[in-house]
Design a protein around this motif. Structure first.
Motif, mmCIF file in Angstrom:
data_model
loop_
_atom_site.group_PDB
_atom_site.id
_atom_site.type_symbol
_atom_site.label_atom_id
_atom_site.label_comp_id
_atom_site.label_asym_id
_atom_site.label_seq_id
_atom_site.Cartn_x
_atom_site.Cartn_y
_atom_site.Cartn_z
ATOM 1 N N PRO A 205 0.856 -1.201 0.000
ATOM 2 C CA PRO A 205 0.000 0.000 0.000
ATOM 3 C C PRO A 205 0.887 1.245 0.000
ATOM 4 O O PRO A 205 1.631 1.485 0.943
ATOM 5 N N VAL A 206 0.835 1.989 -1.105
ATOM 6 C CA VAL A 206 1.703 3.158 -1.240
ATOM 7 C C VAL A 206 0.893 4.380 -1.673
ATOM 8 O O VAL A 206 1.390 5.242 -2.394
ATOM 9 N N ALA A 207 -0.358 4.423 -1.234
ATOM 10 C CA ALA A 207 -1.244 5.497 -1.692
ATOM 11 C C ALA A 207 -1.371 6.635 -0.681
ATOM 12 O O ALA A 207 -2.105 7.587 -0.906
ATOM 13 N N GLY A 208 -0.634 6.542 0.431
ATOM 14 C CA GLY A 208 -0.729 7.587 1.465
ATOM 15 C C GLY A 208 -0.176 8.918 0.957
ATOM 16 O O GLY A 208 0.558 8.972 -0.034
ATOM 17 N N LEU A 209 -0.518 9.976 1.645
ATOM 18 C CA LEU A 209 -0.113 11.322 1.212
ATOM 19 C C LEU A 209 1.316 11.670 1.621
ATOM 20 O O LEU A 209 1.937 12.558 1.047
ATOM 21 N N GLY A 210 1.824 10.977 2.637
ATOM 22 C CA GLY A 210 3.191 11.250 3.081
ATOM 23 C C GLY A 210 3.381 12.665 3.596
ATOM 24 O O GLY A 210 4.414 13.301 3.348
ATOM 25 N N THR A 211 2.407 13.162 4.348
ATOM 26 C CA THR A 211 2.434 14.576 4.753
ATOM 27 C C THR A 211 3.618 14.911 5.667
ATOM 28 O O THR A 211 4.055 16.051 5.703
ATOM 29 N N ARG A 212 4.136 13.893 6.370
ATOM 30 C CA ARG A 212 5.254 14.205 7.286
ATOM 31 C C ARG A 212 6.526 14.577 6.534
ATOM 32 O O ARG A 212 7.473 15.055 7.124
ATOM 33 N N GLN B 126 -6.032 3.613 -5.366
ATOM 34 C CA GLN B 126 -6.942 3.975 -4.271
ATOM 35 C C GLN B 126 -7.311 5.437 -4.541
ATOM 36 O O GLN B 126 -6.440 6.304 -4.524
ATOM 37 N N PRO C 273 -7.481 8.605 0.117
ATOM 38 C CA PRO C 273 -6.745 7.944 1.202
ATOM 39 C C PRO C 273 -7.643 7.704 2.422
ATOM 40 O O PRO C 273 -7.624 8.457 3.383
ATOM 41 N N LEU C 274 -8.416 6.632 2.351
ATOM 42 C CA LEU C 274 -9.383 6.375 3.429
ATOM 43 C C LEU C 274 -8.812 5.495 4.525
ATOM 44 O O LEU C 274 -9.533 5.106 5.446
ATOM 45 N N GLY C 275 -7.535 5.169 4.425
ATOM 46 C CA GLY C 275 -6.904 4.379 5.480
ATOM 47 C C GLY C 275 -6.226 3.138 4.924
ATOM 48 O O GLY C 275 -6.492 2.712 3.794
ATOM 49 N N LEU C 276 -5.346 2.555 5.733
ATOM 50 C CA LEU C 276 -4.573 1.383 5.307
ATOM 51 C C LEU C 276 -5.495 0.202 4.970
ATOM 52 O O LEU C 276 -5.276 -0.511 3.984
ATOM 53 N N ALA D 174 -6.916 0.713 1.627
ATOM 54 C CA ALA D 174 -5.902 0.508 0.572
ATOM 55 C C ALA D 174 -5.750 -0.988 0.288
ATOM 56 O O ALA D 174 -5.716 -1.413 -0.874
ATOM 57 N N LEU E 162 4.552 -2.630 4.316
ATOM 58 C CA LEU E 162 4.560 -1.164 4.283
ATOM 59 C C LEU E 162 6.010 -0.725 4.058
ATOM 60 O O LEU E 162 6.863 -0.926 4.933
ATOM 61 N N PRO E 163 6.298 -0.147 2.897
ATOM 62 C CA PRO E 163 7.692 0.149 2.563
ATOM 63 C C PRO E 163 8.348 1.160 3.501
ATOM 64 O O PRO E 163 9.573 1.226 3.554
HETATM 65 P P1 UTP Z 1 0.984 6.394 7.014
HETATM 66 O O1 UTP Z 1 0.208 6.310 8.262
HETATM 67 O O2 UTP Z 1 2.464 6.487 7.135
HETATM 68 O O3 UTP Z 1 0.413 7.611 6.172
HETATM 69 O O4 UTP Z 1 0.593 5.144 6.115
HETATM 70 P P2 UTP Z 1 1.081 8.381 4.969
HETATM 71 O O5 UTP Z 1 0.009 9.123 4.259
HETATM 72 O O6 UTP Z 1 1.894 7.457 4.109
HETATM 73 O O7 UTP Z 1 2.104 9.405 5.648
HETATM 74 P P3 UTP Z 1 1.836 10.676 6.606
HETATM 75 O O8 UTP Z 1 1.378 10.121 7.923
HETATM 76 O O9 UTP Z 1 0.836 11.582 5.936
HETATM 77 O O10 UTP Z 1 3.192 11.305 6.682
HETATM 78 C C1 UTP Z 1 1.164 3.872 6.317
HETATM 79 C C2 UTP Z 1 1.180 3.129 4.978
HETATM 80 O O11 UTP Z 1 -0.146 2.954 4.496
HETATM 81 C C3 UTP Z 1 -0.298 3.507 3.200
HETATM 82 C C4 UTP Z 1 0.831 4.530 3.078
HETATM 83 O O12 UTP Z 1 1.170 4.761 1.719
HETATM 84 C C5 UTP Z 1 1.936 3.874 3.890
HETATM 85 O O13 UTP Z 1 2.633 2.886 3.110
HETATM 86 N N1 UTP Z 1 -1.644 4.124 3.091
HETATM 87 C C6 UTP Z 1 -2.164 4.810 4.127
HETATM 88 C C7 UTP Z 1 -2.373 3.953 1.921
HETATM 89 O O14 UTP Z 1 -1.899 3.316 0.953
HETATM 90 N N2 UTP Z 1 -3.612 4.505 1.845
HETATM 91 C C8 UTP Z 1 -4.164 5.203 2.876
HETATM 92 O O15 UTP Z 1 -5.319 5.655 2.742
HETATM 93 C C9 UTP Z 1 -3.407 5.364 4.050
#
Ligand code: UTP
Length: 296
Positions: free
Chosen positions: A12-19, A107, A110-113, A116, A133-134
């Motif tokens: 799952p690599v669809a998170g926003l990575g806001t940090r 996805q 980003p509705l959550g892990l 995804a 989770l990479p």
């Molecule tokens: P994180 O909790 O680290 O969220 O997700 P994030 O968006 O990647 O980063 P921050 O918190 O905004 O900095 C943990 C894993 O789950 C994936 C992320 O890509 C990461 O590999 N994920 C999370 C999704 O694929 N989709 C989601 O809706 C949420």
């Protein structure tokens, strides 16, 4: 016990990575490099070592650099070949994936892990699958997922990687309620995502490696919103606890939280120092730096 082999992994690599903003405005977090390899390469290598043959990436808008990374690069390869840089050619070839081995699915939000992972449901069918989770990078003599696949061959069911964390850190993790503690493997009787301070059932936290049964996908169909309003993978796994089907695995190795800035920097130092071609120069630099910090 006859346990089906785990041949498919979801990333799952669809998170926003806001940090990691502003970097992640245009660079996917998973492409950020530890020394000279992107985070995703560490996860792929770990999955391959564990016998994974099918790779499913759950991506989102802005992640095209990730897709390009796994494409072959014929021009680059022929230039390296012509200039006799065989060692670099080998490095490059190590990133190639077999045609058809990778599937990208989207996805949309980003509705959550949990959501995804659910996005990959049609590709999973009735087979067990791994989730990696990479941004959790694990340095280990035997790669973490391989350790888990071996343990899973004995237990079946569902298995999550687990590690002890300081009690004040439990609220950042999914935490296991331990039923039976068998040492490296624990039988789980409950799981809580990000418990409030002082309420965690133990300090054994889940980190980003899972082997799951297709039943977890069925549980995710319910789209139950959990902590933070997100669809949590932890909740879908916890639904399996009543059947005695969930195990925690205390892996051997050092995990780095590369989703956080401090963890990413720690991993950079550790992986830099572990590289024979960099160790001497880098450790001398760190040594001098630490000495000058002391005198400042
Ligand atoms: P994180 O909790 O680290 O969220 O997700 P994030 O968006 O990647 O980063 P921050 O918190 O905004 O900095 C943990 C894993 O789950 C994936 C992320 O890509 C990461 O590999 N994920 C999370 C999704 O694929 N989709 C989601 O809706 C949420």
């Amino acid at each position: 016990m006859r346990v089906k082999k785990v041949l498919t992994a979801i990333f799952p690599v669809a998170g926003l990575g806001t940090r990691f903003l502003p970097a992640t405005k245009s660079i996917p977090k998973e492409i950020m490099t530890l020394v000279d390899r992107p985070l995703i390469q560490y996860a792929i290598d770990e999955a391959r070592a564990a016998g994974i043959k099918e790779f499913i990436f759950v991506t989102s808008r802005g992640k095209s650099a990730l897709e390009d990374y796994f494409d072959s690069a014929p021009e680059l390869e022929s230039t390296l070949k012509k200039s006799g840089k065989e060692d670099l050619l080998e490095v490059l070839k190590g990133t190639n994936m077999d045609s058809g081995a990778i599937v990208y699915i989207r996805q949309n939000r980003p509705l959550g892990l949990g959501h995804a992972v659910w996005c990959a449901r049609r590709l999973i069918g009735d087979e067990p699958f791994a989730v990696l989770l990479p941004d959790d990078v694990i340095a280990a003599e035997k790669p973490c997922l391989q350790q888990m696949v071996e343990a899973y061959a004995e237990t079946g069911g569902n298995m999550v990687a687990a590690m002890e964390v300081a009690p004040e850190r439990t609220s950042s993790y999914g935490v296991l309620n331990i039923g039976e503690d068998m040492g490296q493997i624990v039988k789980v009787k409950g799981m809580v995502e990000k418990p409030k301070a002082g309420t965690a059932p133990s300090n054994l936290a889940v980190i980003g490696r899972y082997i799951l049964s297709p039943k977890v996908m069925t549980n995710l169909n319910r789209m139950k919103q959990g902590t933070g309003g997100e669809i949590q993978l932890t909740d879908a796994i916890a639904d399996e606890v009543a059947d005695g089907n969930v195990f925690g695995y205390r892996f051997c190795g050092q995990r780095y939280d590369c989703g956080s800035k401090a963890g990413f920097l720690q991993a950079t130092v550790a992986f830099g120092l572990s590289r024979p071609d960099l160790r001497d120069e880098f450790s001398a630099y760190l040594h001098d730096m630490a000495a000058s910090q002391k005198t400042a």
